[in-house]
Design a protein around this motif. Sequence first.
Motif, PDB file in Angstrom:
ATOM      1  N   GLU A  98       8.093  -2.393  13.255  1.00 52.13           N
ATOM      2  CA  GLU A  98       7.478  -3.658  12.880  1.00 52.13           C
ATOM      3  C   GLU A  98       7.510  -3.618  11.269  1.00 52.13           C
ATOM      4  N   ASN A  99       7.275  -2.581  10.702  1.00 56.30           N
ATOM      5  CA  ASN A  99       7.468  -2.419   9.300  1.00 56.30           C
ATOM      6  C   ASN A  99       8.826  -2.538   8.780  1.00 56.30           C
ATOM      7  N   ALA A 100       9.710  -2.163   9.369  1.00 52.03           N
ATOM      8  CA  ALA A 100      11.160  -2.542   8.936  1.00 52.03           C
ATOM      9  C   ALA A 100      11.391  -4.021   8.967  1.00 52.03           C
ATOM     10  N   VAL A 101      10.762  -4.524  10.161  1.00 48.10           N
ATOM     11  CA  VAL A 101      11.222  -6.055  10.191  1.00 48.10           C
ATOM     12  C   VAL A 101      10.260  -7.036   9.301  1.00 48.10           C
TER      13      VAL A 101
ATOM     14  N   TYR B  71       6.441   6.726  20.819  1.00 48.49           N
ATOM     15  CA  TYR B  71       6.588   5.338  21.046  1.00 48.49           C
ATOM     16  C   TYR B  71       5.680   4.542  19.917  1.00 48.49           C
ATOM     17  N   ALA B  72       4.636   4.849  19.929  1.00 50.36           N
ATOM     18  CA  ALA B  72       3.570   4.130  19.077  1.00 50.36           C
ATOM     19  C   ALA B  72       4.080   4.333  17.409  1.00 50.36           C
ATOM     20  N   LYS B  73       4.799   5.378  17.197  1.00 50.76           N
ATOM     21  CA  LYS B  73       5.106   5.679  15.727  1.00 50.76           C
ATOM     22  C   LYS B  73       6.543   4.780  15.663  1.00 50.76           C
ATOM     23  N   GLN B  74       7.405   4.939  16.392  1.00 51.20           N
ATOM     24  CA  GLN B  74       8.622   4.192  16.443  1.00 51.20           C
ATOM     25  C   GLN B  74       8.404   2.568  16.478  1.00 51.20           C
ATOM     26  N   LEU B  75       7.406   2.093  17.312  1.00 51.29           N
ATOM     27  CA  LEU B  75       7.175   0.596  17.245  1.00 51.29           C
ATOM     28  C   LEU B  75       6.749   0.362  15.833  1.00 51.29           C
ATOM     29  N   LYS B  76       5.792   1.041  15.283  1.00 55.33           N
ATOM     30  CA  LYS B  76       4.939   0.791  13.870  1.00 55.33           C
ATOM     31  C   LYS B  76       6.071   0.970  12.832  1.00 55.33           C
ATOM     32  N   ASP B  77       7.072   1.650  12.855  1.00 57.29           N
ATOM     33  CA  ASP B  77       8.236   1.646  12.051  1.00 57.29           C
ATOM     34  C   ASP B  77       9.163   0.661  12.186  1.00 57.29           C
TER      35      ASP B  77
ATOM     36  N   SER C 235       0.851  -1.061  -0.035  1.00 54.94           N
ATOM     37  CA  SER C 235       0.127   0.015   0.171  1.00 54.94           C
ATOM     38  C   SER C 235       0.882   1.383   0.129  1.00 54.94           C
ATOM     39  N   THR C 236       0.371   2.349  -0.227  1.00 51.20           N
ATOM     40  CA  THR C 236       0.848   3.482  -0.187  1.00 51.20           C
ATOM     41  C   THR C 236       0.836   4.245   1.280  1.00 51.20           C
ATOM     42  N   GLU C 237       0.484   3.729   2.071  1.00 50.34           N
ATOM     43  CA  GLU C 237       0.005   4.184   3.457  1.00 50.34           C
ATOM     44  C   GLU C 237       1.447   4.441   4.067  1.00 50.34           C
TER      45      GLU C 237
END
Length: 144
Positions: free
Chosen positions: A116-119, A108-114, A22-24
């Motif tokens: 998870e996306n990187a993993v 924290y929520a933004k860093q966690l999402k980033d 997605s482009t999200e």
Amino acid sequence: PKQNSVSNSPIPVRTNTVLHMSTENSPEATTKKSNLPMLLDPGTKGGALFLSLVLFIIPIIIYEIVTLGLGVDGVEAGKWIGVGFTFFTTVLWVSTYIFRVATKDMTYAKQLKDYENAVIAKRLEELDEDEIQALVEDIERDDF
């Protein structure tokens, strides 16, 4: 294979396949541009300075109106304006914090999402083309 100029040993060349679901999470979607002018955007230095100046001047203006315009004693007016302004700004700040928690718009929520996306991207990068194609077909099959 290419040759390493230092040791003349072959360097394996790996081609990476990028699969955008997605482009999200694209860089264009993650950078938010404010529509506010610089002085009204608290995310800028000018906005923070302007907001600080306004928050400093508002109680002084209210004090002058109450003491000169309404004839209230200066000590009493100062006491109640100080308490009221402190209460108002504290409630306003807490409400913005609660809003950020509710919308998960916190660091924290933004860093966690980033993370998870990187993993997920790293795991996807390590997959072979056949495995990627099988995952895409599995996802398409589940969507319909």
